[in-house]
Design an enzyme around this catalytic site. Structure first.
Site, PDB file in Angstrom:
ATOM      1  CG  HIS A   1      -7.726 -70.820 -43.933  1.00 15.37           C
ATOM      2  ND1 HIS A   1      -8.689 -71.789 -43.791  1.00 15.37           N
ATOM      3  CD2 HIS A   1      -7.794 -70.066 -42.800  1.00 15.37           C
ATOM      4  CE1 HIS A   1      -9.301 -71.645 -42.639  1.00 15.37           C
ATOM      5  NE2 HIS A   1      -8.784 -70.596 -42.013  1.00 15.37           N
TER       6      HIS A   1
ATOM      7  CG  HIS B   1      -7.739 -76.753 -36.578  1.00 19.70           C
ATOM      8  ND1 HIS B   1      -8.853 -76.610 -37.366  1.00 19.70           N
ATOM      9  CD2 HIS B   1      -7.441 -75.509 -36.147  1.00 19.70           C
ATOM     10  CE1 HIS B   1      -9.209 -75.335 -37.409  1.00 19.70           C
ATOM     11  NE2 HIS B   1      -8.368 -74.641 -36.672  1.00 19.70           N
TER      12      HIS B   1
ATOM     13  CG  HIS C   1      -4.443 -68.633 -40.177  1.00 17.93           C
ATOM     14  ND1 HIS C   1      -4.046 -69.812 -39.576  1.00 17.93           N
ATOM     15  CD2 HIS C   1      -5.795 -68.566 -40.021  1.00 17.93           C
ATOM     16  CE1 HIS C   1      -5.106 -70.433 -39.084  1.00 17.93           C
ATOM     17  NE2 HIS C   1      -6.170 -69.702 -39.334  1.00 17.93           N
TER      18      HIS C   1
ATOM     19  CG  ASP D   1      -9.081 -70.426 -34.521  1.00 14.42           C
ATOM     20  OD1 ASP D   1      -8.971 -69.495 -35.334  1.00 14.42           O
ATOM     21  OD2 ASP D   1      -9.122 -71.623 -34.862  1.00 14.42           O
TER      22      ASP D   1
ATOM     23  CG  HIS E   1      -8.969 -66.977 -39.172  1.00 11.94           C
ATOM     24  ND1 HIS E   1      -9.132 -67.996 -40.077  1.00 11.94           N
ATOM     25  CD2 HIS E   1      -9.604 -65.903 -39.713  1.00 11.94           C
ATOM     26  CE1 HIS E   1      -9.829 -67.556 -41.118  1.00 11.94           C
ATOM     27  NE2 HIS E   1     -10.120 -66.288 -40.924  1.00 11.94           N
TER      28      HIS E   1
ATOM     29  CG  ASP F   1      -6.938 -73.259 -39.610  1.00 18.51           C
ATOM     30  OD1 ASP F   1      -6.201 -73.977 -38.912  1.00 18.51           O
ATOM     31  OD2 ASP F   1      -7.881 -72.590 -39.150  1.00 18.51           O
TER      32      ASP F   1
END
Length: 308
Positions: free
Chosen positions: A140, A269, A63, A67, A65, A211
């Site tokens: 998510h 994670h 995804h 990080d 994001h 995530d």
């Protein structure tokens, strides 16, 4: 087939752990490695590892994001300086292509190798004669995907002693038999592949999840996987917080592995609230109450993908 963690922290890097990136080493199978996610600083982690960017063949983004993608522009632009001249394919959700193109354009970075960016919304995203990769949407704050990597069954081993009894020496005919076809010798003797070839070796399955909080696609993605890599951002006492932030707890990851019939689970994670290894061990103990064959992800450590 081995897993090598380059980053195991959630959200932001710390002095102890970097943000998310996982390598799937396929040195024996393809003489390369694949990468899942590329958080900030991933290329620095690669430099500290036995991996070489010249061997990176495919990169899968779960995804968008930060990080999980902020290390991508730097890695792509410097890959060629580490011998990476072969084509590279990058897979991920819609928006990935514009992120890469804008980053490369604004920084005036040049990529001297063929870069293919494949945006997807799940389903079968790659297949050849060795592997197939499937993706499915998780749950998510933004679209996040899990990946299921399936190694196709490999031919069995030849019975060298039996072949010698036929007077057959290593050569092209070995390859014919290995492919499952019979061989006829000059004297008319027919060597049947089924008699000299052992049963096919079952391919392995690795599932890498982005995530997510518990959702319907987790178990199908991990069904009978030899290895499931699942986020465990929080201990289960913070289940309410995990749900609010669209993440999972140790118990939830373990329950997913158990329901899916996975053979092994690796947790990753981790929230920055957990410091060194001794603060992560309670997370491991908690998960093992549900799924005993659980390990903690550790950066710069190899995890072989076992079939038993």
């Amino acid at each position: 087939m081995e897993i090598y963690f380059l980053g195991t922290n959630a959200g932001v890097p710390t002095l102890l752990r970097n943000v998310t990136s996982v390598a799937l080493r396929l040195l024996e199978e393809r003489r390369c490695f694949w990468m899942f996610d590329c958080g900030e600083g991933t290329q620095h982690q690669v430099l500290r590892s036995p991996l070489r960017l010249g061997k990176l063949e495919k990169l899968f983004i779960t995804h968008l994001h930060g990080d999980h993608i902020f290390g991508l522009p730097g890695l792509l632009s410097s890959r060629a300086y580490q011998g990476g001249t072969a084509p590279l394919a990058v897979y991920g959700p819609p928006g990935l292509k514009s992120f890469i193109e804008l980053s490369m354009s604004v920084s005036q970075s040049r990529i001297p190798y063929k870069l293919e960016v494949v945006e997807h919304t799940g389903g079968l995203i790659f297949e050849d004669d060795q592997f197939k990769v499937e993706a499915a949407l998780l749950e998510h704050r933004i679209d996040s995907y899990g990946y299921r990597v399936t190694e196709k069954d490999r031919p069995g081993s030849l019975n060298a002693e039996l072949l010698r009894s036929y007077g057959l020496k290593p050569g092209p005919q070995y390859g014919v038999l290995k492919s499952g076809r019979d061989v006829t010798l000059e004297d008319g003797t027919v060597i049947k592949a089924t008699e000299v070839l052992s049963a096919p070796k079952k391919g392995r399955i690795v599932t890498v999840l982005g995530d997510t909080r518990p959702c319907g696609n987790t178990v199908p993605l991990a069904h009978e996987a030899d290895l499931l890599i699942h986020e465990a951002t929080f201990k289960h006492e913070l289940a309410k917080m995990a749900h609010e932030y669209y993440h999972s707890t140790t118990i939830q990851a373990a329950e997913a592995a158990k329901e899916a019939g996975a053979r092994q689970l690796i947790l990753t994670h981790f929230s920055s609230r957990y410091g060194p290894l001794d603060e992560l061990l309670p997370l491991l103990d908690e998960a093992r109450t549900v799924f005993p064959n659980t390990l903690l992800a550790e950066e710069f450590r190899l995890f072989p993908v076992m079939t038993d």
